[in-house]
Design an enzyme around this catalytic site. Structure first.
Site, PDB file in Angstrom:
ATOM      1  N   ASP A  15       0.823  -1.205   0.000  1.00 42.78           N
ATOM      2  CA  ASP A  15       0.000   0.000   0.000  1.00 42.78           C
ATOM      3  C   ASP A  15       0.860   1.260   0.000  1.00 42.78           C
ATOM      4  O   ASP A  15       1.991   1.241   0.489  1.00 42.78           O
ATOM      5  CB  ASP A  15      -0.883   0.042   1.253  1.00 42.78           C
ATOM      6  CG  ASP A  15      -1.992  -0.977   1.245  1.00 42.78           C
ATOM      7  OD1 ASP A  15      -2.132  -1.725   0.263  1.00 42.78           O
ATOM      8  OD2 ASP A  15      -2.744  -1.027   2.235  1.00 42.78           O
ATOM      9  N   HIS A  66      -5.636   2.999  -4.305  1.00 39.33           N
ATOM     10  CA  HIS A  66      -5.651   3.271  -2.875  1.00 39.33           C
ATOM     11  C   HIS A  66      -6.102   4.723  -2.679  1.00 39.33           C
ATOM     12  O   HIS A  66      -5.760   5.359  -1.695  1.00 39.33           O
ATOM     13  CB  HIS A  66      -4.248   3.037  -2.312  1.00 39.33           C
ATOM     14  CG  HIS A  66      -4.185   2.717  -0.854  1.00 39.33           C
ATOM     15  ND1 HIS A  66      -5.010   1.812  -0.225  1.00 39.33           N
ATOM     16  CD2 HIS A  66      -3.362   3.175   0.113  1.00 39.33           C
ATOM     17  CE1 HIS A  66      -4.692   1.730   1.064  1.00 39.33           C
ATOM     18  NE2 HIS A  66      -3.703   2.563   1.288  1.00 39.33           N
ATOM     19  N   HIS A 170       3.693  -2.207   3.159  1.00 34.72           N
ATOM     20  CA  HIS A 170       3.731  -0.846   2.636  1.00 34.72           C
ATOM     21  C   HIS A 170       5.034  -0.598   1.891  1.00 34.72           C
ATOM     22  O   HIS A 170       6.099  -1.019   2.349  1.00 34.72           O
ATOM     23  CB  HIS A 170       3.561   0.154   3.777  1.00 34.72           C
ATOM     24  CG  HIS A 170       2.224   0.068   4.419  1.00 34.72           C
ATOM     25  ND1 HIS A 170       1.905  -0.918   5.335  1.00 34.72           N
ATOM     26  CD2 HIS A 170       1.111   0.808   4.251  1.00 34.72           C
ATOM     27  CE1 HIS A 170       0.648  -0.772   5.701  1.00 34.72           C
ATOM     28  NE2 HIS A 170       0.132   0.270   5.057  1.00 34.72           N
TER      29      HIS A 170
END
Length: 185
Positions: A15, A66, A170
């Site tokens: 992400d 996202h 991430h």
């Protein structure tokens, strides 16, 4: 490109990127291991990173939304969320020649029970043609912990009885060197 015939099956996702340094390092590790992943990117980080977006596609990874600005879905108006989804999809399509069909809401809003406000935002994404993707394992790598702590949290959450699990890591939003270091293992 994903084969979940072997059990358990783990889907690696990242992400917040792309990040010019950490995403490149993550892509290098994935290429050496021949492992596909899904990158849930933000528009604000994607601007100026079209080479990384193209590399993701060329190497068989999926790109998901996202949101453009990493907005809190439950706080966004319908028109704002639609605008953000559309702007990011058009940008990625222009850069890579491919649209996006996957969406993960920022701030872990697709994990566990979803309240009415969160559900309304996710419905907007679904109405726009996106498949909402949650996560099963989120090892808090955004806290820039050491690689061993990240790996321990993932191992503790693994459930072979589930068959398939989604791991959310991430690739941007801070120092992701611990994530990069943990990834080969």
């Amino acid at each position: 490109p994903f084969d979940c015939s072997a059990k358990p099956c783990l889907a690696l996702t990242f992400d917040d990127g792309p990040d010019p340094a950490h995403t490149k390092q993550i892509l290098d590790v994935l290429a050496r291991s021949e492992v596909p992943a899904t990158f849930f990117i933000t528009g604000r980080n994607a601007v100026g990173q079209t080479d990384l977006l193209r590399r993701m596609v060329e190497e068989g990874h999926l790109i998901g939304s996202h949101s453009y600005s990493h907005l809190r879905t439950e706080d966004a108006s319908t028109w704002r969320l639609r605008l953000e989804l559309n702007a990011l999809e058009r940008f990625v399509e222009g850069a890579t020649g491919r649209g996006m069909r996957l969406y993960r809401s920022p701030y872990g809003q697709t994990d566990g029970p979803v309240d009415a406000e969160g559900a309304a935002g996710l419905a907007v994404a679904q109405q726009a043609g996106f498949m909402v993707v949650g996560t099963d394992i989120a090892p808090r790598d955004w806290e820039a912990r050491d690689p061993e702590a990240i790996l321990a949290e993932i191992r503790a959450a693994l459930d072979p009885a589930q068959g398939a699990q989604v791991i959310a890591l991430h690739d941007a939003g801070g120092d992701r060197s611990a994530t990069v270091a943990a990834l080969p293992r």
